[in-house]
Each structure stands twice: as C-alpha cells, then as structure tokens.
Design an enzyme around this catalytic site. Sequence first.
Site, PDB file in Angstrom:
ATOM      1  N   SER A  71       0.825  -1.209   0.000  1.00 17.06           N
ATOM      2  CA  SER A  71       0.000   0.000   0.000  1.00 17.06           C
ATOM      3  C   SER A  71       0.857   1.257   0.000  1.00 17.06           C
ATOM      4  O   SER A  71       2.040   1.227   0.369  1.00 17.06           O
ATOM      5  CB  SER A  71      -0.919   0.019   1.220  1.00 17.06           C
ATOM      6  OG  SER A  71      -1.653  -1.173   1.291  1.00 17.06           O
TER       7      SER A  71
HETATM    8  C1  SAM Z   1      -3.558  -4.052  -0.244  1.00 18.48           C
HETATM    9  S1  SAM Z   1      -2.990  -5.653   0.027  1.00 18.48           S
HETATM   10  C2  SAM Z   1      -2.376  -5.580   1.671  1.00 18.48           C
HETATM   11  C3  SAM Z   1      -1.120  -4.809   1.873  1.00 18.48           C
HETATM   12  C4  SAM Z   1      -0.374  -5.277   3.095  1.00 18.48           C
HETATM   13  N1  SAM Z   1      -1.016  -4.942   4.327  1.00 18.48           N
HETATM   14  C5  SAM Z   1       1.070  -4.839   3.076  1.00 18.48           C
HETATM   15  O1  SAM Z   1       1.560  -4.296   4.048  1.00 18.48           O
HETATM   16  O2  SAM Z   1       1.722  -5.094   2.067  1.00 18.48           O
HETATM   17  C6  SAM Z   1      -4.483  -6.581   0.335  1.00 18.48           C
HETATM   18  C7  SAM Z   1      -4.217  -8.028   0.642  1.00 18.48           C
HETATM   19  O3  SAM Z   1      -5.409  -8.596   1.181  1.00 18.48           O
HETATM   20  C8  SAM Z   1      -5.407  -9.945   0.804  1.00 18.48           C
HETATM   21  N2  SAM Z   1      -6.746 -10.507   1.007  1.00 18.48           N
HETATM   22  C9  SAM Z   1      -7.820 -10.413   0.206  1.00 18.48           C
HETATM   23  N3  SAM Z   1      -8.855 -11.074   0.741  1.00 18.48           N
HETATM   24  C10 SAM Z   1      -8.432 -11.597   1.905  1.00 18.48           C
HETATM   25  C11 SAM Z   1      -9.039 -12.390   2.899  1.00 18.48           C
HETATM   26  N4  SAM Z   1     -10.310 -12.787   2.798  1.00 18.48           N
HETATM   27  N5  SAM Z   1      -8.302 -12.750   3.961  1.00 18.48           N
HETATM   28  C12 SAM Z   1      -7.000 -12.359   4.081  1.00 18.48           C
HETATM   29  N6  SAM Z   1      -6.375 -11.632   3.158  1.00 18.48           N
HETATM   30  C13 SAM Z   1      -7.075 -11.241   2.090  1.00 18.48           C
HETATM   31  C14 SAM Z   1      -4.940  -9.901  -0.632  1.00 18.48           C
HETATM   32  O4  SAM Z   1      -4.515 -11.175  -1.074  1.00 18.48           O
HETATM   33  C15 SAM Z   1      -3.853  -8.867  -0.564  1.00 18.48           C
HETATM   34  O5  SAM Z   1      -2.613  -9.471  -0.359  1.00 18.48           O
END
Ligand code: SAM
Length: 388
Positions: free
Chosen positions: A92
């Site tokens: 992000s």
């Molecule tokens: C914007 S990224 C997160 C960025 C992260 N916090 C970082 O520091 O890099 C969103 C993440 O949420 C994950 N995601 C989507 N649905 C999810 C779920 N139901 N449970 C856990 N993770 C999920 C995606 O695979 C993705 O890696």
Amino acid sequence: MSSQATLTGELSANGLLPQAWATSFTAIDRAEFVPAHCWANTLDGATEPLDREEDPARWEAAVYSDQPIVTQLDDGATTWPETSGNATSSASQPSLVLEMLDSLDIQDGDRVLEIGTGTGYNAALLAHRLGDSQVTTVEVDPDLTEQARAALLSLECRPTVICGDGGDGYLPNAPYDRILATASVLAGHVPTAWVEQVDVGGQILLPWKTMWGSGVLVRMVVKEDGTAVGPVLGDAFFMNLRSQRTPFGQAGKFGRLADEATDAPVSSTIVAPHEVAIDPDGAFTVGLHLADVQHSIAYEDPEHYELLLYQVNTGSWATVEVTAEHTAEGKFPVRQHGPRELWSEAEAAHNWWIAQGRPARTSYGLLVSGQQQSVWLNHPDNPVTGLI
Ligand SMILES: C[S@@+](CC[C@H](N)C(=O)[O-])C[C@H]1O[C@@H](n2cnc3c(N)ncnc32)[C@H](O)[C@@H]1O
C-alpha cells in the site's frame, strides 16, 4: 540512490509521519518487502513492470516513493512481465499505511490483528513497535503468505502469520485490542467475527465500499452490547476481500451492449451526472442507495463523457451523455434498459441527498452487530433505513 531515509524524509517534510510510528518506519526498510519483480500503476489504470536487477534505479525510485506498488495480478495468473489492470495484491501507499496505523490509535501493549498480510510490510511495522507476540496477520493467498513470512523472517520479525480467510478473524489469538483491515469490505458484509474477536472498547479500522465504488475508511469502537459503531473518516480505495469481489471487466461488456442498443428509448434528465458519479459526497450517497449497482465513465475530454450504470444480476443498464452543450443547457440525454431503471434510481438517490442538505461522506457512520449492519447519518441514533 534512493533509500528508506529518502522516503522517511519526504513523508516527514509533508507532515505525514506520525510521531508514534517514526521509529518503526525509519527502522523497517520497505525494499525488504517489495519483490524484485513487481509493477507500478500507470495513470490510465494499467500497470507497468519494474525489475530490480535490470533497472535498479527505477525500482528503487518507485519503492522509496509515496506510491503503492502492485505485487500480484489476477491472483498470480498474470505473471511478470505481463501486465493487466487487475491488481490482487500490493504494497500500500506508505502515507496511507501510516495514516491507517495512526487513525487506529494503537497503544504500546495492544494486541493487533491485521487482515491482508500482502507483502508483510505493515505487519513488520506493527511487530517492530508492539513486539512479535502482539501481532497476528492473515493472508488468503498461500504464495503471498510464504513470501511475507520469508521477508519478515529475514528481518528477524516473527509475528503470527496465518494463511486463511481473514473474514474469520483468527480466534486462537483473540481477543484483540485492534483490528486493521487492509482489504476492503462490501457494504452490508462486515465480518461479524471481527466484532466478536475485539475486546469491549477495542477498535476496528476497515476500508468499506459499495459496488458503486466510492471507498472510505471507517473506524468503529466495540461497545459492551456487542455492537461496533463508528464514523467514516475519509477516502481509501483498497482491493476487496477475495470473497467479496465485484465482477471484474463488466464495464466493457455493458458498454458494448449499450452501444449496440440503438433502439433504446431516449429520455432526458436535469440531474447533473457530475453530482451523481464524480462529486465525492454526492457519489457516496448515491452509492449507499444503489449499493449493488456499478458505474464507469468513458471520457472524450473532461467536459465530454458518457456515464454508464449497470447491474450485473438483472442485466440492467443506463447511460447519460454529457457534453459542454448539455451542461450549458442543464439537460442530459438518458437511455435505460432492463428491469431496473438505474438512472431513475440514481435520480431518486440524488434528490434524497439534496433533501438531506448534501451531507458529506464523513457525516455517515456504520453500526455492525451479529444481527444487523446499518448506516447512520450525523449520529448513531439516526439510522438511515433502506440503505446497503
Ligand atoms: C492491499 S494488500 C495488503 C497490503 C499489506 N497490508 C502490506 O503491508 O503489504 C491486500 C491483501 O489482502 C489480501 N486478502 C484479500 N482477501 C483476503 C481475505 N479474505 N483474507 C486475508 N487476506 C485477504 C490480498 O490477497 C492482498 O494481499
């Protein structure tokens, strides 16, 4: 050469480095969490590949700047250096990471659950400040989980990293003082497990949106009666939780259907399309009323565009054409097709927004319990029924 110090300096100079996170942000090198092969976003909503070996200066300039870096496309089906516009994981934007951590008012000693580990960078910041034992992070994608684990371990960082559906929270380490979601939740679908796994007085920060698309950040406090209540803080656009994705790539299909439907009846509207789809406050309120409707805008130029509304389940669509002449006249041609008259619905929602005194999106808030999810306006005691 850029470095973490470059990024820290830029954010600090712009007042975007909260005091409580300055030490951890300075200590944790973002480059340790961004893969050598990744993608930068382009202005037209697409992505372009970055390569650490081939062009280290460009890779570093991107990683140490205040921009998100795409780390996965199409759940991994599109492999680097191919590109697509469908990012499914990213590191992000650093200022947004810090804004979210700061908004959550995390205190030393807090137990924090992060939903959406992604690269592991956010988890590293949390673990650096709070200690490994206080931090749990859940990622749905097995490959991303492994990459994040490896990156964290390389820095001797050992929070609990779980591969699973973050919608379930993570009960074995509950209760938590804070939950930080870094994937967006669809209106009406805030996981109740999150509310159940946070102590009374604890907080949940989540990106939230309707299918209409205006993403906001909501911070809720968990009350003694088991409800979580709190306001919209501002804008934040994140990818949805994997199980809550809206159909991707439908705008093109519905746009073609509308182009081909040359016999669809034409009516007109005096409601400004700009206030329905572009004005951030108007669009947010319309989205609350049309929570299962999507929209897109095809621009010829800033004054000439076509607004397309579509609802996938019913196959309904509507278009409104905007030109400088129509804007001067205050009247715009409309075409509607299907069982739902989507533009008429949008007009009604817009009229409601006007009648309420054009509330800002930050005038709204959410209430979530095991039994209900609702939106309130101005105060939690003023629920707006019939939305989401
Ligand atoms: C914007 S990224 C997160 C960025 C992260 N916090 C970082 O520091 O890099 C969103 C993440 O949420 C994950 N995601 C989507 N649905 C999810 C779920 N139901 N449970 C856990 N993770 C999920 C995606 O695979 C993705 O890696």
